[in-house]
Design an enzyme around this catalytic site. Sequence first.
Site, PDB file in Angstrom:
ATOM      1  N   ASP A 230      -7.739   3.759  -8.075  1.00  0.00           N
ATOM      2  CA  ASP A 230      -6.654   2.961  -8.653  1.00  0.00           C
ATOM      3  C   ASP A 230      -6.947   1.474  -8.513  1.00  0.00           C
ATOM      4  O   ASP A 230      -6.639   0.682  -9.404  1.00  0.00           O
ATOM      5  CB  ASP A 230      -5.328   3.289  -7.977  1.00  0.00           C
ATOM      6  CG  ASP A 230      -4.997   4.773  -8.020  1.00  0.00           C
ATOM      7  OD1 ASP A 230      -5.345   5.427  -9.019  1.00  0.00           O
ATOM      8  OD2 ASP A 230      -4.390   5.266  -7.049  1.00  0.00           O
TER       9      ASP A 230
ATOM     10  N   TYR B  91       4.443  12.804   0.021  1.00  0.00           N
ATOM     11  CA  TYR B  91       3.373  13.714   0.410  1.00  0.00           C
ATOM     12  C   TYR B  91       2.835  13.341   1.770  1.00  0.00           C
ATOM     13  O   TYR B  91       2.922  12.191   2.210  1.00  0.00           O
ATOM     14  CB  TYR B  91       2.277  13.764  -0.644  1.00  0.00           C
ATOM     15  CG  TYR B  91       1.231  12.676  -0.629  1.00  0.00           C
ATOM     16  CD1 TYR B  91      -0.094  12.967  -0.330  1.00  0.00           C
ATOM     17  CD2 TYR B  91       1.549  11.360  -0.985  1.00  0.00           C
ATOM     18  CE1 TYR B  91      -1.071  11.990  -0.367  1.00  0.00           C
ATOM     19  CE2 TYR B  91       0.575  10.391  -1.032  1.00  0.00           C
ATOM     20  CZ  TYR B  91      -0.732  10.700  -0.711  1.00  0.00           C
ATOM     21  OH  TYR B  91      -1.699   9.722  -0.748  1.00  0.00           O
TER      22      TYR B  91
END
Length: 342
Positions: free
Chosen positions: A270, A98
């Site tokens: 995360d 991405y």
Amino acid sequence: MTNAPRSTGPLLLAVGDPLIALLPSGPETLDDCRELRLYTGGAELNTAVGARRLGVPAAWLGRVGDDPLGRRIRHTLENEGVATDLVVVDPDAPTGLYLREWLRDGVRRPYYYRSDGAGARLHSADWPQQWPASLPVPTLVHLTGITSALSDSAAAALPFMIDRARQVGASISVDPNFRPSLWPDPDRARELLGALVRVADLVLLSEDDGQLLAGSDDPDRVMAAVDDGGHRAVVYKRGDQGAIAWSGGQRAEEPARPVSGTVDPVGAGDGFNAGFLAAWLHGAGLQECLQLGAWCGARAVEVLGEHDGYPTADELPAGLRRLLSPGETAARDVTGVSDGEA
């Protein structure tokens, strides 16, 4: 095969979709920038890397393409000490990537090229019929709702893998990680992500998750909508407002940690997950788990990249480093969050 340590202590297994991220080194649109920097990431991979840097043995299960980007992902995992025994190389699909635009107002805008990638082809058969002798069975399996959004095959694989994880005695950690751009149908997202949350032992929510599942960002309303009493812990990550956690009638709250400067917020959630789960696997108390999660999340935003800012155990303040010290905790037989003090 990797040379990652084969500890008999806690093993965190992350399951998901890896990504190669391409982004400018400064606040430029993709239309105008001349150079893009390349990073290895993916929500679940980031969490595995973060936990491993804190000394927790970790492994990652997922698919990569038989291409240079797939090899880069494997090399990243190996260099970080994350076991690659369960990585599947798919010869028929490329590794996903991405592009992440960095706008002058600080907003990051992603453009995904993953729908036909190897990660979206995750299948229940990717969980090995015979567990590798080289790898301990997992103590905890961590996954996110991103995987459910990628394909029918990937969505179906997660309940299967959760069932297999239960059979080997592993706990389940779920971060719904709702990304509106991946879910054209919010009702479908609510159905699938809600199902994952209901079977989790530990739930790690963001404010976007709260809005999806509870229709609110009010912590008490989110808790009431999400927790049915069957979870060991529910965590609500609120960015610069800190984090709140509930477990067994306890409620703990931790403010966000100061940062030297916000360079790149991507990967902070995360990183928080990695810190919280590392402390949890070492038997730390609820407040202590929040403290380590908040510290790791804060360090993540100070540098550019997916997980580049995550700290090692040696880089932690002494009070947090002791949470990960051998002899301080019950390493393998973790049955819940204790009442340990911060």
